[in-house]
Design a protein around this motif. Structure first.
Motif, PDB file in Angstrom:
ATOM      1  N   UNK A  85      28.318  10.192 -17.860  1.00 44.54           N
ATOM      2  CA  UNK A  85      29.659  10.133 -18.439  1.00 44.54           C
ATOM      3  C   UNK A  85      29.628   9.749 -19.910  1.00 44.54           C
ATOM      4  N   UNK A  86      28.647   8.903 -20.295  1.00 48.96           N
ATOM      5  CA  UNK A  86      28.531   8.452 -21.679  1.00 48.96           C
ATOM      6  C   UNK A  86      27.066   8.383 -22.081  1.00 48.96           C
ATOM      7  N   UNK A  87      26.819   8.594 -23.363  1.00 48.67           N
ATOM      8  CA  UNK A  87      25.449   8.580 -23.870  1.00 48.67           C
ATOM      9  C   UNK A  87      24.749   7.257 -23.598  1.00 48.67           C
ATOM     10  N   UNK A  88      25.473   6.116 -23.754  1.00 47.78           N
ATOM     11  CA  UNK A  88      24.804   4.823 -23.584  1.00 47.78           C
ATOM     12  C   UNK A  88      24.408   4.548 -22.143  1.00 47.78           C
ATOM     13  N   UNK A  89      24.952   5.314 -21.174  1.00 46.73           N
ATOM     14  CA  UNK A  89      24.497   5.188 -19.785  1.00 46.73           C
ATOM     15  C   UNK A  89      23.107   5.777 -19.636  1.00 46.73           C
ATOM     16  N   UNK A  90      22.801   6.765 -20.459  1.00 46.52           N
ATOM     17  CA  UNK A  90      21.503   7.424 -20.385  1.00 46.52           C
ATOM     18  C   UNK A  90      20.464   6.698 -21.221  1.00 46.52           C
ATOM     19  N   UNK A  91      20.813   6.401 -22.488  1.00 49.70           N
ATOM     20  CA  UNK A  91      19.862   5.738 -23.371  1.00 49.70           C
ATOM     21  C   UNK A  91      20.571   5.172 -24.590  1.00 49.70           C
ATOM     22  N   UNK A  92      20.081   4.026 -25.064  1.00 50.20           N
ATOM     23  CA  UNK A  92      20.564   3.452 -26.318  1.00 50.20           C
ATOM     24  C   UNK A  92      19.478   3.503 -27.392  1.00 50.20           C
ATOM     25  N   UNK A  93      18.428   4.264 -27.096  1.00 47.36           N
ATOM     26  CA  UNK A  93      17.319   4.425 -28.036  1.00 47.36           C
ATOM     27  C   UNK A  93      17.181   5.904 -28.383  1.00 47.36           C
ATOM     28  N   UNK A  94      17.170   6.211 -29.667  1.00 48.16           N
ATOM     29  CA  UNK A  94      17.008   7.603 -30.084  1.00 48.16           C
ATOM     30  C   UNK A  94      15.667   8.142 -29.601  1.00 48.16           C
ATOM     31  N   UNK A  95      14.615   7.328 -29.670  1.00 50.34           N
ATOM     32  CA  UNK A  95      13.288   7.774 -29.239  1.00 50.34           C
ATOM     33  C   UNK A  95      13.292   8.160 -27.766  1.00 50.34           C
ATOM     34  N   UNK A  96      13.901   7.315 -26.926  1.00 47.41           N
ATOM     35  CA  UNK A  96      13.969   7.617 -25.497  1.00 47.41           C
ATOM     36  C   UNK A  96      14.821   8.861 -25.239  1.00 47.41           C
ATOM     37  N   UNK A  97      15.942   8.967 -25.963  1.00 46.74           N
ATOM     38  CA  UNK A  97      16.810  10.116 -25.765  1.00 46.74           C
ATOM     39  C   UNK A  97      16.092  11.413 -26.149  1.00 46.74           C
ATOM     40  N   UNK A  98      15.374  11.388 -27.252  1.00 43.26           N
ATOM     41  CA  UNK A  98      14.650  12.579 -27.677  1.00 43.26           C
ATOM     42  C   UNK A  98      13.554  12.947 -26.683  1.00 43.26           C
ATOM     43  N   UNK A  99      12.967  11.925 -26.037  1.00 44.34           N
ATOM     44  CA  UNK A  99      11.968  12.187 -24.998  1.00 44.34           C
ATOM     45  C   UNK A  99      12.614  12.930 -23.830  1.00 44.34           C
ATOM     46  N   UNK A 100      13.815  12.452 -23.423  1.00 41.95           N
ATOM     47  CA  UNK A 100      14.528  13.105 -22.322  1.00 41.95           C
ATOM     48  C   UNK A 100      14.932  14.517 -22.718  1.00 41.95           C
ATOM     49  N   UNK A 101      15.394  14.679 -23.955  1.00 46.78           N
ATOM     50  CA  UNK A 101      15.802  15.996 -24.450  1.00 46.78           C
ATOM     51  C   UNK A 101      14.625  16.967 -24.439  1.00 46.78           C
ATOM     52  N   UNK A 102      13.447  16.488 -24.838  1.00 46.66           N
ATOM     53  CA  UNK A 102      12.259  17.338 -24.849  1.00 46.66           C
ATOM     54  C   UNK A 102      11.853  17.731 -23.426  1.00 46.66           C
ATOM     55  N   UNK A 103      11.994  16.792 -22.491  1.00 45.89           N
ATOM     56  CA  UNK A 103      11.690  17.109 -21.090  1.00 45.89           C
ATOM     57  C   UNK A 103      12.632  18.183 -20.567  1.00 45.89           C
ATOM     58  N   UNK A 104      13.900  18.108 -20.983  1.00 41.30           N
ATOM     59  CA  UNK A 104      14.864  19.114 -20.519  1.00 41.30           C
ATOM     60  C   UNK A 104      14.517  20.497 -21.082  1.00 41.30           C
TER      61      UNK A 104
END
Length: 221
Positions: A85-104
Protein backbone atom coordinates in the motif's frame (compact mmCIF):
# COMPACT_ATOMS: atom_id res chain seq x y z
CA UNK A 1 10.37 -5.45 -20.73
CA UNK A 2 7.68 -7.94 -19.81
CA UNK A 3 3.99 -7.46 -20.48
CA UNK A 4 1.58 -5.78 -18.00
CA UNK A 5 -0.24 -8.02 -15.53
CA UNK A 6 -2.96 -10.09 -17.21
CA UNK A 7 -6.22 -11.54 -15.87
CA UNK A 8 -6.05 -14.14 -13.08
CA UNK A 9 -2.41 -13.58 -12.28
CA UNK A 10 -1.41 -13.99 -8.63
CA UNK A 11 -0.47 -10.93 -6.60
CA UNK A 12 1.39 -11.31 -3.31
CA UNK A 13 0.16 -8.48 -1.10
CA UNK A 14 2.73 -7.63 1.57
CA UNK A 15 1.58 -5.96 4.79
CA UNK A 16 3.69 -4.75 7.71
CA UNK A 17 3.07 -2.57 10.74
CA UNK A 18 5.71 0.02 11.62
CA UNK A 19 4.99 0.68 15.31
CA UNK A 20 3.60 -1.24 18.26
CA UNK A 21 0.73 1.26 18.42
CA UNK A 22 -0.32 0.17 14.94
CA UNK A 23 0.02 -3.47 15.96
CA UNK A 24 -2.27 -2.95 18.96
CA UNK A 25 -4.94 -1.01 17.07
CA UNK A 26 -4.96 -3.14 13.96
CA UNK A 27 -5.65 -0.01 11.92
CA UNK A 28 -2.37 -0.25 10.05
CA UNK A 29 -2.98 -3.82 8.91
CA UNK A 30 -6.62 -3.28 8.00
CA UNK A 31 -5.84 -0.22 5.91
CA UNK A 32 -3.15 -2.07 3.98
CA UNK A 33 -5.36 -5.13 3.52
CA UNK A 34 -8.22 -3.01 2.18
CA UNK A 35 -5.99 -1.37 -0.45
CA UNK A 36 -4.55 -4.71 -1.60
CA UNK A 37 -7.99 -6.29 -1.91
CA UNK A 38 -9.30 -3.39 -4.00
CA UNK A 39 -6.20 -3.40 -6.21
CA UNK A 40 -6.41 -7.14 -6.90
CA UNK A 41 -10.13 -6.85 -7.68
CA UNK A 42 -9.51 -3.93 -10.04
CA UNK A 43 -6.93 -5.96 -11.94
CA UNK A 44 -8.97 -9.17 -11.96
CA UNK A 45 -6.12 -10.93 -10.16
CA UNK A 46 -5.93 -13.46 -7.36
CA UNK A 47 -4.54 -12.15 -4.06
CA UNK A 48 -2.50 -13.81 -1.35
CA UNK A 49 -1.71 -11.73 1.75
CA UNK A 50 1.82 -12.02 3.15
CA UNK A 51 2.17 -10.54 6.65
CA UNK A 52 5.04 -10.11 9.09
CA UNK A 53 4.09 -11.58 12.48
CA UNK A 54 5.38 -8.61 14.49
CA UNK A 55 6.32 -4.97 13.96
CA UNK A 56 9.73 -5.18 12.31
CA UNK A 57 12.40 -2.82 11.10
CA UNK A 58 12.04 -1.30 7.65
CA UNK A 59 15.75 -0.52 7.44
CA UNK A 60 16.75 -3.96 6.17
CA UNK A 61 14.82 -6.56 4.18
CA UNK A 62 17.01 -9.29 5.69
CA UNK A 63 15.27 -8.82 9.05
CA UNK A 64 11.85 -9.52 7.51
CA UNK A 65 11.52 -13.26 6.81
CA UNK A 66 8.00 -13.04 5.33
CA UNK A 67 9.18 -10.54 2.73
CA UNK A 68 12.25 -12.60 1.89
CA UNK A 69 10.09 -15.67 1.38
CA UNK A 70 7.72 -13.70 -0.86
CA UNK A 71 10.65 -12.49 -3.00
CA UNK A 72 11.92 -16.05 -3.35
CA UNK A 73 8.48 -17.23 -4.49
CA UNK A 74 8.28 -14.44 -7.05
CA UNK A 75 11.74 -15.33 -8.38
CA UNK A 76 10.59 -18.95 -8.77
CA UNK A 77 7.61 -17.81 -10.82
CA UNK A 78 5.00 -18.83 -8.23
CA UNK A 79 3.40 -15.35 -8.38
CA UNK A 80 3.36 -12.47 -10.84
CA UNK A 81 3.53 -9.32 -8.72
CA UNK A 82 4.35 -7.95 -5.28
CA UNK A 83 2.01 -5.21 -4.05
CA UNK A 84 2.26 -2.85 -1.07
CA UNK A 85 0.00 0.00 0.00
CA UNK A 86 2.92 2.35 0.74
CA UNK A 87 6.60 2.46 -0.14
CA UNK A 88 7.71 2.54 3.52
CA UNK A 89 5.95 -0.81 4.10
CA UNK A 90 8.35 -2.33 1.59
CA UNK A 91 11.57 -0.47 2.36
CA UNK A 92 12.92 2.74 3.88
CA UNK A 93 16.33 2.23 2.29
CA UNK A 94 17.04 3.18 -1.31
CA UNK A 95 19.69 0.45 -1.51
CA UNK A 96 17.24 -2.24 -0.37
CA UNK A 97 14.52 -0.92 -2.67
CA UNK A 98 16.84 -0.95 -5.67
CA UNK A 99 17.79 -4.54 -4.80
CA UNK A 100 14.11 -5.51 -4.84
CA UNK A 101 13.58 -3.59 -8.08
CA UNK A 102 16.50 -5.41 -9.71
CA UNK A 103 15.10 -8.77 -8.59
CA UNK A 104 11.76 -7.88 -10.17
CA UNK A 105 13.51 -7.07 -13.46
CA UNK A 106 15.47 -10.32 -13.51
CA UNK A 107 12.51 -12.41 -12.34
CA UNK A 108 10.10 -10.63 -14.72
CA UNK A 109 7.55 -9.90 -12.01
CA UNK A 110 5.90 -6.56 -11.27
CA UNK A 111 6.15 -4.29 -8.25
CA UNK A 112 3.00 -2.32 -7.34
CA UNK A 113 3.20 0.57 -4.84
CA UNK A 114 -0.11 2.15 -3.89
CA UNK A 115 0.79 5.56 -2.46
CA UNK A 116 3.02 6.29 -5.45
CA UNK A 117 0.56 4.88 -8.02
CA UNK A 118 3.43 2.85 -9.46
CA UNK A 119 3.39 -0.37 -11.44
CA UNK A 120 6.79 -1.52 -12.70
CA UNK A 121 5.23 -3.69 -15.40
CA UNK A 122 5.39 -0.47 -17.46
CA UNK A 123 8.66 1.34 -18.41
CA UNK A 124 7.44 4.63 -16.93
CA UNK A 125 6.43 2.93 -13.69
CA UNK A 126 9.86 1.34 -13.33
CA UNK A 127 11.64 4.66 -13.84
CA UNK A 128 9.36 6.52 -11.44
CA UNK A 129 9.85 3.85 -8.76
CA UNK A 130 13.59 4.53 -8.60
CA UNK A 131 13.13 8.32 -8.55
CA UNK A 132 10.42 8.20 -5.86
CA UNK A 133 12.47 5.95 -3.56
CA UNK A 134 15.43 8.33 -3.76
CA UNK A 135 13.37 11.40 -2.87
CA UNK A 136 11.55 9.52 -0.06
CA UNK A 137 14.86 8.70 1.60
CA UNK A 138 16.04 12.29 1.21
CA UNK A 139 12.91 13.58 2.96
CA UNK A 140 13.36 11.12 5.86
CA UNK A 141 16.94 12.35 6.32
CA UNK A 142 15.72 15.96 6.40
CA UNK A 143 13.10 15.10 9.02
CA UNK A 144 15.76 13.30 11.07
CA UNK A 145 18.03 16.34 10.95
CA UNK A 146 15.22 18.66 12.07
CA UNK A 147 14.34 16.28 14.90
CA UNK A 148 17.92 16.14 16.14
CA UNK A 149 18.17 19.93 16.03
CA UNK A 150 14.99 20.24 18.12
CA UNK A 151 16.30 17.68 20.62
CA UNK A 152 19.58 19.55 20.91
CA UNK A 153 17.67 22.71 21.85
CA UNK A 154 15.64 20.83 24.49
CA UNK A 155 18.80 19.27 25.90
CA UNK A 156 20.46 22.68 26.17
CA UNK A 157 17.42 23.80 28.17
CA UNK A 158 17.92 20.97 30.65
CA UNK A 159 15.09 18.76 29.43
CA UNK A 160 15.69 15.04 30.06
CA UNK A 161 15.23 13.03 26.87
CA UNK A 162 14.39 9.37 26.38
CA UNK A 163 14.45 6.69 29.04
CA UNK A 164 16.11 7.54 32.37
CA UNK A 165 19.82 6.82 32.55
CA UNK A 166 19.27 5.16 35.92
CA UNK A 167 18.41 2.00 33.99
CA UNK A 168 21.16 -0.58 34.60
CA UNK A 169 23.62 -0.78 31.73
CA UNK A 170 23.18 -4.52 31.31
CA UNK A 171 19.41 -4.14 30.85
CA UNK A 172 19.87 -1.33 28.32
CA UNK A 173 22.34 -3.49 26.41
CA UNK A 174 19.93 -6.42 26.47
CA UNK A 175 17.06 -4.29 25.13
CA UNK A 176 19.18 -2.84 22.33
CA UNK A 177 20.50 -6.26 21.39
CA UNK A 178 16.98 -7.72 21.16
CA UNK A 179 15.74 -4.82 19.02
CA UNK A 180 18.77 -5.14 16.76
CA UNK A 181 17.79 -8.74 15.97
CA UNK A 182 14.55 -7.42 14.48
CA UNK A 183 12.16 -7.98 17.39
CA UNK A 184 9.33 -5.45 17.80
CA UNK A 185 9.07 -3.29 20.93
CA UNK A 186 6.08 -5.23 22.23
CA UNK A 187 7.83 -8.54 21.68
CA UNK A 188 10.88 -7.36 23.66
CA UNK A 189 8.69 -6.14 26.55
CA UNK A 190 6.93 -9.52 26.69
CA UNK A 191 10.28 -11.29 26.73
CA UNK A 192 11.58 -9.22 29.66
CA UNK A 193 8.34 -9.75 31.60
CA UNK A 194 8.45 -13.50 30.94
CA UNK A 195 11.98 -13.63 32.35
CA UNK A 196 10.79 -11.55 35.36
CA UNK A 197 13.44 -8.89 34.84
CA UNK A 198 12.55 -5.96 37.16
CA UNK A 199 11.07 -3.04 35.25
CA UNK A 200 12.52 0.45 35.72
CA UNK A 201 9.05 2.01 35.42
CA UNK A 202 6.13 0.50 37.29
CA UNK A 203 5.80 -3.24 37.75
CA UNK A 204 5.98 -4.39 34.13
CA UNK A 205 7.85 -3.67 30.94
CA UNK A 206 5.89 -1.87 28.22
CA UNK A 207 6.52 -1.34 24.52
CA UNK A 208 6.73 2.42 25.08
CA UNK A 209 9.68 1.96 27.48
CA UNK A 210 11.51 -0.29 25.03
CA UNK A 211 10.89 2.28 22.30
CA UNK A 212 12.27 5.10 24.49
CA UNK A 213 15.45 3.16 25.19
CA UNK A 214 15.95 2.36 21.54
CA UNK A 215 15.28 5.86 20.23
CA UNK A 216 17.30 7.59 22.95
CA UNK A 217 20.26 5.47 21.90
CA UNK A 218 19.81 6.65 18.29
CA UNK A 219 19.34 10.27 19.40
CA UNK A 220 15.71 10.44 18.23
CA UNK A 221 12.60 11.17 20.32
Amino acid sequence: MYSPIMTQTLILGYIRVITDKQTDSGAGLEGQRAYLTLEATRRGSLLEIISEAEATSGKSTKKRPALMEALDRLDRGEAHALAVSKLDRLSRSVADFLMILERSRKGKWALIIGDLSLDTSTPMGEAMATISATFAQLERKRIGERTKEALAVKKSQGVTLGAPRTMPADIRSRILAEVETGKGYREVSRLLNAEQIPATRGTQWHASTIRSVHLSEEGVA
